[in-house]
Design a protein around this motif. Structure first.
Motif, mmCIF file in Angstrom:
data_model
loop_
_atom_site.group_PDB
_atom_site.id
_atom_site.type_symbol
_atom_site.label_atom_id
_atom_site.label_comp_id
_atom_site.label_asym_id
_atom_site.label_seq_id
_atom_site.Cartn_x
_atom_site.Cartn_y
_atom_site.Cartn_z
ATOM 1 N N SER A 207 0.841 -1.199 0.000
ATOM 2 C CA SER A 207 0.000 0.000 0.000
ATOM 3 C C SER A 207 0.873 1.244 0.000
ATOM 4 O O SER A 207 2.054 1.202 0.363
ATOM 5 N N ARG A 208 0.284 2.337 -0.394
ATOM 6 C CA ARG A 208 0.978 3.623 -0.331
ATOM 7 C C ARG A 208 1.313 3.978 1.115
ATOM 8 O O ARG A 208 2.385 4.529 1.394
ATOM 9 N N PHE A 211 4.463 2.214 2.047
ATOM 10 C CA PHE A 211 5.582 2.872 1.374
ATOM 11 C C PHE A 211 5.988 4.145 2.113
ATOM 12 O O PHE A 211 7.176 4.394 2.363
ATOM 13 N N GLU A 212 5.022 4.957 2.487
ATOM 14 C CA GLU A 212 5.305 6.213 3.176
ATOM 15 C C GLU A 212 5.950 5.965 4.537
ATOM 16 O O GLU A 212 6.912 6.653 4.910
ATOM 17 N N LEU A 228 8.179 11.956 -1.396
ATOM 18 C CA LEU A 228 6.770 11.600 -1.477
ATOM 19 C C LEU A 228 5.995 12.574 -2.359
ATOM 20 O O LEU A 228 5.030 12.187 -3.039
ATOM 21 N N GLU A 232 4.850 8.969 -7.153
ATOM 22 C CA GLU A 232 3.567 8.314 -6.934
ATOM 23 C C GLU A 232 3.779 6.806 -6.834
ATOM 24 O O GLU A 232 4.795 6.277 -7.229
ATOM 25 N N GLY A 233 2.780 6.135 -6.291
ATOM 26 C CA GLY A 233 2.857 4.691 -6.230
ATOM 27 C C GLY A 233 3.394 4.181 -4.912
ATOM 28 O O GLY A 233 3.599 4.932 -3.949
ATOM 29 N N SER A 234 3.659 2.870 -4.850
ATOM 30 C CA SER A 234 4.064 2.228 -3.597
ATOM 31 C C SER A 234 5.337 1.399 -3.753
ATOM 32 O O SER A 234 5.585 0.497 -2.962
#
Length: 247
Positions: A207-208, A211-212, A228, A232-234
């Protein structure tokens, strides 16, 4: 921790000299739960282990994982056919987590210790693995000497670290660590007699949000927010160097 198999126990009595102070690893020391998410998202295709196996087969080997953290890779190495797997970790809370992970697994054990003074006998392992444990090259010579001591003749040591000269992740790393000199690092490993396999792995998450959270433990706050905002994306492509030496 007591041995869990009838195989050879490579441990020795506790040394009488003071134990070396480990280098703090704030990402896994402070955020082990998030680091677990990161481990799950790194190299899902197993390219690193495949490259290692092409140089030194796992089947029938005694393997050492230096800086094993929470023991994430220990079951994986056992599943690849190693006769025994021992993880060395200097940070006691991580040692406890690793012990919980491998509880009941035959032939797998975890010991508290530092790379500069491994609590192992001479010539007791066939494969040594360190993933991001010797990150910056120069200064890790005591640990490299210990690898040479504990490896059997014909054994192979592997060190995985970042290659900031390639990939999207490498670009982020270079921007965040402008003083890092990849040429000097390459020269260091060459002087030590090590060779290199260049790999590009995936650094991808479910999920994003995952990732964050991982990005924020790997980069300073300002750098993480900038990444960030632009990405974009994960997931992302991630270049690594697999340094190796046969003894």
């Amino acid at each position: 921790m007591s041995p869990t198999s009838d195989g050879p126990d490579p441990t020795e009595p506790e040394p009488t000299e003071p134990r070396p102070e480990p280098t703090r690893s704030p990402n896994i020391w402070d955020f082990p739960d998030v680091y677990e998410v990161e481990n799950l998202g790194v190299d899902r295709a197993g390219l690193i282990e495949a490259a290692m196996a092409s140089l030194q087969p796992f089947a029938g080997a005694d393997l050492l994982d230096v800086g094993c953290g929470t023991g994430f890779h220990l079951p994986r190495f056992a599943s690849l056919g190693c006769v025994s797997v021992v993880g060395i970790e200097p940070h006691p809370p991580l040692v406890s987590l690793a012990e919980q992970r491998i509880s009941g697994m035959p032939g797998v054990r975890v010991l508290e210790g530092a790379a500069q003074s491994l609590p192992l006998a001479d010539a007791c392992v066939d494969i040594a693995h360190a993933r991001w444990a010797y990150f910056f090259g120069a200064g890790c010579e005591p640990g490299l000497r210990e690898l040479e001591r504990v490896l059997r003749p014909g054994g192979t040591a592997f060190v995985v670290d970042n290659d900031p000269t390639r990939s999207t992740f490498g670009r982020w790393f270079t921007r965040t660590h402008p003083s890092y000199d990849p040429v000097a690092v390459e020269r260091f490993w060459a002087r030590q007699g090590w060779s290199r396999e260049r790999l590009v792995i995936d650094w991808s998450f479910d999920s994003r949000a995952d990732f964050e959270s991982v990005l924020r433990i790997e980069f300073p706050e300002t750098a993480a927010e900038g990444i960030l905002a632009e990405h974009e994306g994960s997931g992302v492509d991630y270049a690594v160097n697999l340094w190796w030496r046969r003894f």
